[in-house]
Design a protein around this motif. Structure first.
Motif, PDB file in Angstrom:
ATOM      1  N   THR A 264      10.466  28.400  10.291  1.00  0.00           N
ATOM      2  CA  THR A 264       9.213  27.880  10.784  1.00  0.00           C
ATOM      3  C   THR A 264       8.053  28.125  10.113  1.00  0.00           C
ATOM      4  N   LEU A 265       7.034  27.143   9.547  1.00  0.00           N
ATOM      5  CA  LEU A 265       5.897  27.469   8.717  1.00  0.00           C
ATOM      6  C   LEU A 265       4.713  26.940   9.913  1.00  0.00           C
ATOM      7  N   LYS A 266       3.784  27.883  10.153  1.00  0.00           N
ATOM      8  CA  LYS A 266       2.726  27.476  10.908  1.00  0.00           C
ATOM      9  C   LYS A 266       1.412  27.848  10.077  1.00  0.00           C
ATOM     10  N   ASN A 267       0.390  27.225  10.365  1.00  0.00           N
ATOM     11  CA  ASN A 267      -0.750  27.811  10.014  1.00  0.00           C
ATOM     12  C   ASN A 267      -2.082  27.157  10.694  1.00  0.00           C
ATOM     13  N   THR A 268      -3.110  27.928  11.022  1.00  0.00           N
ATOM     14  CA  THR A 268      -4.272  27.460  11.729  1.00  0.00           C
ATOM     15  C   THR A 268      -4.906  26.446  10.690  1.00  0.00           C
ATOM     16  N   ILE A 269      -5.658  25.526  11.368  1.00  0.00           N
ATOM     17  CA  ILE A 269      -6.200  23.986  10.682  1.00  0.00           C
ATOM     18  C   ILE A 269      -7.532  23.963  11.141  1.00  0.00           C
ATOM     19  N   GLU A 270      -8.050  23.182  10.377  1.00  0.00           N
ATOM     20  CA  GLU A 270      -9.379  22.194  10.645  1.00  0.00           C
ATOM     21  C   GLU A 270      -9.218  21.008  10.871  1.00  0.00           C
ATOM     22  N   GLN A 271     -10.362  20.165  11.323  1.00  0.00           N
ATOM     23  CA  GLN A 271     -10.019  18.692  11.562  1.00  0.00           C
ATOM     24  C   GLN A 271      -9.426  17.906  10.508  1.00  0.00           C
ATOM     25  N   PHE A 305      -0.830  23.895  13.097  1.00  0.00           N
ATOM     26  CA  PHE A 305      -0.031  22.728  12.437  1.00  0.00           C
ATOM     27  C   PHE A 305       1.403  23.453  11.981  1.00  0.00           C
ATOM     28  N   SER A 306       2.503  23.026  12.424  1.00  0.00           N
ATOM     29  CA  SER A 306       3.555  23.874  12.315  1.00  0.00           C
ATOM     30  C   SER A 306       4.848  22.738  11.597  1.00  0.00           C
ATOM     31  N   ILE A 307       5.707  23.242  11.033  1.00  0.00           N
ATOM     32  CA  ILE A 307       6.855  22.329  10.535  1.00  0.00           C
ATOM     33  C   ILE A 307       7.911  23.435  10.837  1.00  0.00           C
ATOM     34  N   THR A 308       8.993  22.728  11.521  1.00  0.00           N
ATOM     35  CA  THR A 308      10.216  23.352  11.947  1.00  0.00           C
ATOM     36  C   THR A 308      11.453  23.054  11.211  1.00  0.00           C
ATOM     37  N   ILE A 309      12.253  23.692  10.700  1.00  0.00           N
ATOM     38  CA  ILE A 309      13.435  22.978  10.324  1.00  0.00           C
ATOM     39  C   ILE A 309      14.655  23.726  11.034  1.00  0.00           C
ATOM     40  N   LYS A 310      15.526  22.861  11.863  1.00  0.00           N
ATOM     41  CA  LYS A 310      16.707  23.352  12.646  1.00  0.00           C
ATOM     42  C   LYS A 310      17.703  22.941  12.220  1.00  0.00           C
ATOM     43  N   MET A 311      18.951  23.747  11.880  1.00  0.00           N
ATOM     44  CA  MET A 311      20.258  23.754  11.371  1.00  0.00           C
ATOM     45  C   MET A 311      20.989  24.646  12.049  1.00  0.00           C
ATOM     46  N   LYS A 312      22.485  24.500  11.985  1.00  0.00           N
ATOM     47  CA  LYS A 312      23.399  25.184  12.402  1.00  0.00           C
ATOM     48  C   LYS A 312      23.118  26.801  11.742  1.00  0.00           C
TER      49      LYS A 312
END
Length: 314
Positions: A264-271, A305-312
């Motif tokens: 998971t990669l998360k970061n605070t964001i602006e508009q 804003f988050s990006i999540t990679i899910k795998m076995k």
């Protein structure tokens, strides 16, 4: 008048390498002739009182014939069937089963070899694609910048800086591609160190980084395909955070649990962050996730804003 036993068939059981046969007959007969048809047509002579020894007869069915020397009429011969019982591994059933399993083994070996060849072809295709996408675009920009400077016939500081930036980007991309295909780096420690180094290089002084690793204590090696694509997705995400944010907080979480592995990669964001991943960047991430049979979730809500990679599970 000759008899050997009242059995219809003489059986030689597995493990009995020696078998002795004794014959009886009239008192005035001193000799007998005998042969086993399947082993030879010649008659052999023995004294009636002597034992006939059969040694290490191969498994099979044989016909024993015994007669007195003066008796040529086959009706008065002693004829017995001898069956040498095979061991279990000498039976046709066992041989058929073994042939079946050998065939299965050959087929599995062929499948494994075919899979290895496909992996090699996929790796070559992936390298070619990465070189085209990562290096080709950088070299194109360098070429266009050089042509523009040549047209102007004078030194342009901005163009020189652009060429320098694109050159460094190309060199970094080549380094990443070499790292991703080097089998010596197929372990989780190299991946984590590479991720930390890239995040630090790109976000140092620009963001607050929180890096967390859970459940990877017993993990050593990683498949090259997984390691390469996770890193390239991570790299794309970090580069976008650096481009589209001002002083963000960044969380990088690797969590390996019984239910599966998530990155998971998360970061605070602006508009303005809303448009950050519109276009080729997100498509590349989704393509790389599919290559390693993983899912990619992108969420933009509540100022995160988050990006999540899910795998076995690793």
């Amino acid at each position: 008048d000759i008899f050997v036993s009242n059995q219809g068939v003489i059986e030689i059981l597995p493990g009995n390498t020696f078998t002795g046969l004794k014959f009886s007959g009239p008192f005035n007969q001193k000799y007998i002739l005998f042969r086993i048809k399947e082993l030879g047509s010649a008659w052999q002579q023995r004294k009636l009182s002597e034992e006939v020894s059969l040694f290490a007869i191969p498994p099979g069915k044989y016909t024993l014939q015994v007669r007195f020397p003066s008796v040529t009429d086959q009706r008065f011969w002693l004829i017995k069937t001898i069956v040498a019982v095979p061991r279990f591994y000498q039976t046709w059933f066992f041989k058929v089963i073994m042939a079946f399993f050998i065939g299965i083994g050959i087929y599995i070996a062929w499948l494994w070899r075919a899979r290895q060849i496909r992996k090699q072809h996929l790796l070559r295709t992936t390298i070619a694609s990465d070189l085209h996408d990562e290096i080709g675009s950088a070299l194109t920009r360098i070429s266009l910048s050089s042509e523009l400077m040549n047209i102007k016939k004078q030194m342009d500081t901005k163009i020189v800086e652009r060429i320098s930036t694109d050159s460094k980007s190309a060199i970094a991309s080549i380094s990443d591609i070499i790292w991703s295909v080097d089998a010596r780096n197929d372990n989780k420690d190299d991946l984590i160190l590479r991720m930390k180094a890239h995040a630090s290089n790109m976000l140092e002084g620009l963001a607050t980084i929180n890096f967390e690793v859970h459940g990877l204590e017993n993990v050593v090696n990683l498949p090259q395909l997984v390691r390469q694509n996770i890193y390239l997705i991570f790299k794309e995400a970090i580069n976008n955070i650096a481009k589209h944010n001002v002083n963000p907080q960044v969380w990088i979480i690797l969590n390996n649990q019984l239910t599966g592995m998530t990155v998971t990669l998360k970061n605070t964001i602006e508009q303005r962050q809303k448009a950050a991943f519109i276009g080729q960047g997100l498509k590349n991430m989704e393509m790389r996730a599919k290559r390693m049979k993983a899912s990619l979730d992108v969420v933009n809500e509540d100022g995160i804003f988050s990006i999540t990679i899910k795998m076995k599970r690793w």
